[in-house]
Design a protein around this motif. Sequence first.
Motif, PDB file in Angstrom:
ATOM      1  N   LEU A   8      10.836   3.064  -4.986  1.00 44.79           N
ATOM      2  CA  LEU A   8      10.104   1.852  -4.641  1.00 44.79           C
ATOM      3  C   LEU A   8      11.090   0.738  -4.292  1.00 44.79           C
ATOM      4  O   LEU A   8      12.142   0.620  -4.920  1.00 44.79           O
ATOM      5  CB  LEU A   8       9.248   1.379  -5.823  1.00 44.79           C
ATOM      6  N   THR A   9      10.727  -0.070  -3.314  1.00 41.65           N
ATOM      7  CA  THR A   9      11.519  -1.253  -3.010  1.00 41.65           C
ATOM      8  C   THR A   9      11.075  -2.383  -3.935  1.00 41.65           C
ATOM      9  O   THR A   9       9.998  -2.312  -4.561  1.00 41.65           O
ATOM     10  CB  THR A   9      11.309  -1.709  -1.555  1.00 41.65           C
ATOM     11  N   GLN A  10      11.878  -3.427  -3.988  1.00 40.61           N
ATOM     12  CA  GLN A  10      11.459  -4.603  -4.765  1.00 40.61           C
ATOM     13  C   GLN A  10      10.155  -5.155  -4.206  1.00 40.61           C
ATOM     14  O   GLN A  10       9.274  -5.565  -4.966  1.00 40.61           O
ATOM     15  CB  GLN A  10      12.537  -5.683  -4.738  1.00 40.61           C
ATOM     16  N   GLU A  11      10.029  -5.162  -2.900  1.00 44.19           N
ATOM     17  CA  GLU A  11       8.814  -5.679  -2.261  1.00 44.19           C
ATOM     18  C   GLU A  11       7.595  -4.873  -2.693  1.00 44.19           C
ATOM     19  O   GLU A  11       6.545  -5.451  -3.019  1.00 44.19           O
ATOM     20  CB  GLU A  11       8.964  -5.646  -0.746  1.00 44.19           C
ATOM     21  N   GLN A  12       7.710  -3.562  -2.710  1.00 44.21           N
ATOM     22  CA  GLN A  12       6.583  -2.715  -3.107  1.00 44.21           C
ATOM     23  C   GLN A  12       6.188  -2.959  -4.556  1.00 44.21           C
ATOM     24  O   GLN A  12       4.996  -3.099  -4.860  1.00 44.21           O
ATOM     25  CB  GLN A  12       6.930  -1.234  -2.907  1.00 44.21           C
ATOM     26  N   MET A  57       2.718  -4.565  -6.189  1.00 40.56           N
ATOM     27  CA  MET A  57       1.954  -3.831  -7.202  1.00 40.56           C
ATOM     28  C   MET A  57       1.692  -4.683  -8.443  1.00 40.56           C
ATOM     29  O   MET A  57       0.686  -4.481  -9.130  1.00 40.56           O
ATOM     30  CB  MET A  57       2.706  -2.562  -7.614  1.00 40.56           C
ATOM     31  N   THR A  58       2.600  -5.614  -8.738  1.00 42.81           N
ATOM     32  CA  THR A  58       2.481  -6.417  -9.961  1.00 42.81           C
ATOM     33  C   THR A  58       1.977  -7.832  -9.702  1.00 42.81           C
ATOM     34  O   THR A  58       1.767  -8.587 -10.640  1.00 42.81           O
ATOM     35  CB  THR A  58       3.836  -6.491 -10.692  1.00 42.81           C
ATOM     36  N   GLY A  59       1.815  -8.193  -8.444  1.00 45.94           N
ATOM     37  CA  GLY A  59       1.252  -9.497  -8.116  1.00 45.94           C
ATOM     38  C   GLY A  59       2.220 -10.660  -8.209  1.00 45.94           C
ATOM     39  O   GLY A  59       1.807 -11.791  -8.450  1.00 45.94           O
ATOM     40  N   GLU A  65       4.273  -5.668 -19.067  1.00 47.63           N
ATOM     41  CA  GLU A  65       3.238  -4.647 -19.164  1.00 47.63           C
ATOM     42  C   GLU A  65       2.799  -4.201 -17.765  1.00 47.63           C
ATOM     43  O   GLU A  65       2.611  -3.003 -17.512  1.00 47.63           O
ATOM     44  CB  GLU A  65       2.043  -5.159 -19.961  1.00 47.63           C
ATOM     45  N   LYS A  66       2.650  -5.141 -16.836  1.00 48.31           N
ATOM     46  CA  LYS A  66       2.294  -4.792 -15.455  1.00 48.31           C
ATOM     47  C   LYS A  66       3.377  -3.927 -14.824  1.00 48.31           C
ATOM     48  O   LYS A  66       3.084  -2.973 -14.100  1.00 48.31           O
ATOM     49  CB  LYS A  66       2.100  -6.056 -14.616  1.00 48.31           C
ATOM     50  N   ILE A  67       4.631  -4.268 -15.097  1.00 47.80           N
ATOM     51  CA  ILE A  67       5.752  -3.478 -14.582  1.00 47.80           C
ATOM     52  C   ILE A  67       5.668  -2.057 -15.129  1.00 47.80           C
ATOM     53  O   ILE A  67       5.789  -1.083 -14.384  1.00 47.80           O
ATOM     54  CB  ILE A  67       7.098  -4.120 -14.990  1.00 47.80           C
ATOM     55  N   ALA A  68       5.485  -1.935 -16.441  1.00 47.80           N
ATOM     56  CA  ALA A  68       5.419  -0.611 -17.071  1.00 47.80           C
ATOM     57  C   ALA A  68       4.292   0.227 -16.471  1.00 47.80           C
ATOM     58  O   ALA A  68       4.501   1.399 -16.137  1.00 47.80           O
ATOM     59  CB  ALA A  68       5.240  -0.755 -18.581  1.00 47.80           C
ATOM     60  N   ILE A  69       3.141  -0.363 -16.306  1.00 49.58           N
ATOM     61  CA  ILE A  69       2.006   0.357 -15.730  1.00 49.58           C
ATOM     62  C   ILE A  69       2.320   0.778 -14.295  1.00 49.58           C
ATOM     63  O   ILE A  69       2.084   1.923 -13.907  1.00 49.58           O
ATOM     64  CB  ILE A  69       0.725  -0.504 -15.795  1.00 49.58           C
ATOM     65  N   SER A  70       2.884  -0.127 -13.524  1.00 49.24           N
ATOM     66  CA  SER A  70       3.204   0.171 -12.122  1.00 49.24           C
ATOM     67  C   SER A  70       4.272   1.245 -11.991  1.00 49.24           C
ATOM     68  O   SER A  70       4.285   1.993 -11.010  1.00 49.24           O
ATOM     69  CB  SER A  70       3.670  -1.100 -11.412  1.00 49.24           C
ATOM     70  N   LEU A  71       5.161   1.327 -12.971  1.00 48.12           N
ATOM     71  CA  LEU A  71       6.229   2.330 -12.944  1.00 48.12           C
ATOM     72  C   LEU A  71       5.849   3.595 -13.706  1.00 48.12           C
ATOM     73  O   LEU A  71       6.687   4.468 -13.914  1.00 48.12           O
ATOM     74  CB  LEU A  71       7.518   1.731 -13.515  1.00 48.12           C
ATOM     75  N   ASP A  72       4.583   3.663 -14.131  1.00 41.68           N
ATOM     76  CA  ASP A  72       4.067   4.828 -14.852  1.00 41.68           C
ATOM     77  C   ASP A  72       4.917   5.154 -16.079  1.00 41.68           C
ATOM     78  O   ASP A  72       5.333   6.291 -16.298  1.00 41.68           O
ATOM     79  CB  ASP A  72       3.982   6.041 -13.921  1.00 41.68           C
TER      80      ASP A  72
END
Length: 71
Positions: free
Chosen positions: A22-26, A30-32, A54-61
């Motif tokens: 994933l890029t930083q942009e992507q 994903m995290t808003g 928490e949003k980061i963790a969810i987005s990174l599975d």
Amino acid sequence: MTQETRKSIGQRIRSLREQRNLTQEQLALMTGVGRSYLAKVEVGTRNPTVDFLEKIAISLDTTLGNLFENL
């Protein structure tokens, strides 16, 4: 959170993001948040909230605990 802890968490986020191609942009989309905010979190110059982590963790599975593992 200390500067050292922020840097360690940021490095973990960057590593996990890169492992998932994933890029930083992507990830920012994903995290808003903006890409520049995410970049500052990754280098440890911003102090992210638990909600954002928490949003980061969810987005990174992964789990929130994994972001803090072995700090």
